[in-house]
Design a protein around this motif. Sequence first.
Motif, PDB file in Angstrom:
ATOM      1  N   LEU A  10       0.529   4.254   0.716  1.00 38.43           N
ATOM      2  CA  LEU A  10       1.615   4.667  -0.181  1.00 38.43           C
ATOM      3  C   LEU A  10       2.887   3.884   0.150  1.00 38.43           C
ATOM      4  O   LEU A  10       3.626   3.442  -0.744  1.00 38.43           O
ATOM      5  CB  LEU A  10       1.864   6.174  -0.034  1.00 38.43           C
ATOM      6  N   TYR A  11       3.123   3.698   1.449  1.00 40.59           N
ATOM      7  CA  TYR A  11       4.281   2.930   1.902  1.00 40.59           C
ATOM      8  C   TYR A  11       4.164   1.477   1.457  1.00 40.59           C
ATOM      9  O   TYR A  11       5.140   0.866   1.003  1.00 40.59           O
ATOM     10  CB  TYR A  11       4.388   3.028   3.427  1.00 40.59           C
ATOM     11  N   LEU A  12       2.949   0.920   1.572  1.00 39.65           N
ATOM     12  CA  LEU A  12       2.698  -0.447   1.119  1.00 39.65           C
ATOM     13  C   LEU A  12       3.013  -0.607  -0.367  1.00 39.65           C
ATOM     14  O   LEU A  12       3.635  -1.591  -0.785  1.00 39.65           O
ATOM     15  CB  LEU A  12       1.240  -0.822   1.367  1.00 39.65           C
ATOM     16  N   THR A  13       2.590   0.389  -1.146  1.00 40.20           N
ATOM     17  CA  THR A  13       2.857   0.356  -2.591  1.00 40.20           C
ATOM     18  C   THR A  13       4.354   0.332  -2.861  1.00 40.20           C
ATOM     19  O   THR A  13       4.839  -0.413  -3.722  1.00 40.20           O
ATOM     20  CB  THR A  13       2.225   1.587  -3.277  1.00 40.20           C
ATOM     21  N   LEU A  14       5.087   1.132  -2.086  1.00 38.75           N
ATOM     22  CA  LEU A  14       6.543   1.178  -2.231  1.00 38.75           C
ATOM     23  C   LEU A  14       7.162  -0.183  -1.937  1.00 38.75           C
ATOM     24  O   LEU A  14       8.049  -0.649  -2.658  1.00 38.75           O
ATOM     25  CB  LEU A  14       7.124   2.239  -1.280  1.00 38.75           C
TER      26      LEU A  14
END
Length: 303
Positions: free
Chosen positions: A58-62
């Motif tokens: 999810l952090y990567l997507t952000l």
Amino acid sequence: MHQFTNDCEAFVEYLQIEKNVSPYTVKYYLKDLETFFDFLAKEGINDLSEVDQRVVRLYLTLLYDKQLSRRSVSRKISTLRSFYKFLEREDHVASNPIMHISLPKTSKPIPGFLYMEELEKLFDVSDLNDPVGQRNQALLETLYATGMRVSECQGLSLSDIDFSIGTVFVKGKGRKERYIPFGSFAERALRAYIDEGRNNLLEKAKVESGSIFLNARGSPLTTRGMRLILNKMVEKAALTIHVHPHKLRHTFATHMLNEGADLRTVQELLGHESLTSTQIYTHVTKDHLRDVYMNSHPRANDP
């Protein structure tokens, strides 16, 4: 102050004492961690052990939504991997959720280098009868002769030079040490500077210094000072190129490979931990190898 301050401070202490990383690197580690901690706060995650692969993705997507470069994303993930590896070692978390997250492949830029004609112009600009000119020549010859990093050059002491066998002792990144040979041009420039120019510069200082390279006031030259010196030399040579100390390191590696040095030797001379770091220079030398082949092989070209 966020709830992860204690872990963050312990990690910084580990980086400084055990890993011996530079203040510059610590600054970027902290910046990357701050971005991650802000993300966790927005997600309502108050415990680092709650972070799993789902949270990381999810952090990567952000990060990608922010349109960061692959290099920036890779660095941030690499920071988190080191951070969680430290937490796991200290038993602050049970596992490392970053361990199996693959880093985005980055396209490494091909390093720039100087052609011999450009170097010759730089070698001709200094007044070798002037203390500052002698220092500048010695600096240029040393950087090109050894391929060392500017920080390594800045840290050189008189005791690190052994003229009897033509080597310089270099203290590299992460406490890694190595000996680098140097040739007759660098030897002449260093001897002239150390025997004459350096003594004249040292007279202007109030305290004795063991550093090889001194500024006009007799104090140890900074890395910034070294960059400024090279820029002024480029101006004097009327060159339109940009020369920084690292470009001389690139030039050293490229010229060595072009003249037949093997990759392992260049890796050792540069102080690269991994051969992968050195292999980037093979991209630069491929054009040279092709030119040599086309001009040398009997059946490379039609008559």
